[in-house]
Scaffold this active site. Sequence first.
Site, short mmCIF file in Angstrom:
data_model
loop_
_atom_site.label_atom_id
_atom_site.label_comp_id
_atom_site.label_asym_id
_atom_site.label_seq_id
_atom_site.Cartn_x
_atom_site.Cartn_y
_atom_site.Cartn_z
N PRO A 169 0.83 -1.21 0.00
CA PRO A 169 0.00 0.00 0.00
C PRO A 169 0.86 1.26 0.00
O PRO A 169 0.35 2.35 -0.27
CB PRO A 169 -0.82 -0.12 1.29
CG PRO A 169 -0.08 -1.07 2.15
CD PRO A 169 0.67 -1.99 1.25
N ARG A 217 -2.72 -9.36 -20.22
CA ARG A 217 -3.67 -9.13 -21.31
C ARG A 217 -3.10 -8.21 -22.38
O ARG A 217 -3.62 -8.14 -23.48
CB ARG A 217 -5.02 -8.61 -20.77
CG ARG A 217 -5.00 -7.22 -20.23
CD ARG A 217 -6.29 -6.90 -19.51
NE ARG A 217 -7.42 -6.69 -20.39
CZ ARG A 217 -7.67 -5.57 -21.07
NH1 ARG A 217 -6.85 -4.54 -20.98
NH2 ARG A 217 -8.73 -5.48 -21.85
N GLU A 228 2.01 -7.79 9.19
CA GLU A 228 2.33 -6.35 9.19
C GLU A 228 3.20 -5.97 7.99
O GLU A 228 3.44 -4.79 7.75
CB GLU A 228 3.06 -5.96 10.48
CG GLU A 228 2.18 -5.92 11.71
CD GLU A 228 0.94 -5.05 11.50
OE1 GLU A 228 1.08 -3.92 11.01
OE2 GLU A 228 -0.17 -5.53 11.80
N ASP A 276 -10.00 0.76 -24.80
CA ASP A 276 -10.24 0.69 -23.36
C ASP A 276 -9.99 2.03 -22.69
O ASP A 276 -9.22 2.85 -23.18
CB ASP A 276 -9.30 -0.35 -22.72
CG ASP A 276 -9.80 -1.77 -22.92
OD1 ASP A 276 -10.99 -1.95 -23.19
OD2 ASP A 276 -8.97 -2.69 -22.79
N1 SAM Z 1 1.39 -2.58 7.68
C1 SAM Z 1 1.34 -2.39 6.26
C2 SAM Z 1 1.13 -0.91 5.95
O1 SAM Z 1 0.28 -0.31 6.59
O2 SAM Z 1 1.77 -0.41 5.01
C3 SAM Z 1 0.20 -3.18 5.64
C4 SAM Z 1 0.40 -4.64 5.66
S1 SAM Z 1 -0.91 -5.49 4.83
C5 SAM Z 1 -1.96 -5.94 6.17
C6 SAM Z 1 -0.20 -7.01 4.34
C7 SAM Z 1 0.30 -7.06 2.92
O3 SAM Z 1 -0.77 -6.82 2.02
C8 SAM Z 1 1.36 -6.06 2.54
O4 SAM Z 1 2.64 -6.48 2.95
C9 SAM Z 1 1.21 -5.98 1.05
O5 SAM Z 1 1.97 -6.99 0.40
C10 SAM Z 1 -0.27 -6.25 0.83
N2 SAM Z 1 -1.08 -5.07 0.53
C11 SAM Z 1 -1.97 -4.48 1.34
N3 SAM Z 1 -2.58 -3.44 0.77
C12 SAM Z 1 -2.08 -3.34 -0.47
C13 SAM Z 1 -2.30 -2.44 -1.54
N4 SAM Z 1 -3.16 -1.43 -1.45
N5 SAM Z 1 -1.61 -2.64 -2.70
C14 SAM Z 1 -0.73 -3.64 -2.80
N6 SAM Z 1 -0.46 -4.53 -1.81
C15 SAM Z 1 -1.12 -4.38 -0.65
#
Ligand code: SAM
Length: 255
Positions: free
Chosen positions: A89, A154, A116, A169
């Site tokens: 994220p 794709r 986490e 698209d």
């Molecule tokens: N503690 C982290 C933070 O707040 O940045 C979030 C951890 S999340 C619960 C667990 C995993 O989900 C992350 O390590 C990531 O690989 C994935 N993830 C969560 N949200 C994401 C997003 N919006 N885009 C891409 N990967 C995501």
Amino acid sequence: MRFDVVSLFPEFITQAADVGVVGRARERGLVTLQAWNPRDYAEGNYRRVDDRPFGGGPGMVMLIDPLRATLTAARAADPAPARVIYMSPQGQRLTQARVRELAALPRLILLCGRYEGIDERLLQAEVDEELSIGDYVLSGGELAAAVVLDAVARLQDGALGDAESAVQDSFEGDGLLDCPHYTRPVSHALGQVPEVLLSGNHAEIAKWRRQQALVRTLERRPDLIDESTLGKADRRLLADWRSANGADPGGTPAA
Ligand code: SAM
């Protein structure tokens, strides 16, 4: 193009990639996919892949060594250079333009976090880029990796049939949203198909579609369009629409 996905739930990825356009692209050899489970590279009886965070606090953090060994094995599985992307994220937000750039690469390794997240030292040492699929938090990177895999696969040459062609698209070309689409029946309790689409006049149909794409983009995603940079033909299409509808796209009554 080759994809390697590092995940504690590899079947999640392989199942998502079995169906539809991506499934067909894999069958035709346009895309290859291998999923790697860090637990297979973890040591000890418990094959531990996570531990408590230093400094305290909730949750667990993914360990360096199982992930590092997995990435080493994944890189060695093919001589083509691989870009390693951590789904996070905190990464840059994925756009169609970035998808196009990634689709031109020979190989991607997508790293999925859980809990986490991942020990920062592994990310610093092994990851080329972090990518987010939006400003919200998922419980794991697998859905995000499946999104990247689908969007990039794709675009491989031959992956889409004519009927699914990407050229019109949303976000493609000059970045507008796509026009609305209709199919049979012509008349339905829910409404009529716009007459121009039945006319057989290809120039008029193209004009109508362009007008709809412009109006839609102004209504729904004004951030994607700068009216002052539009060419004369586009400005005329918008002016025609405004005078026919007595309103600006977006709902503001015309002056
Ligand atoms: N503690 C982290 C933070 O707040 O940045 C979030 C951890 S999340 C619960 C667990 C995993 O989900 C992350 O390590 C990531 O690989 C994935 N993830 C969560 N949200 C994401 C997003 N919006 N885009 C891409 N990967 C995501």
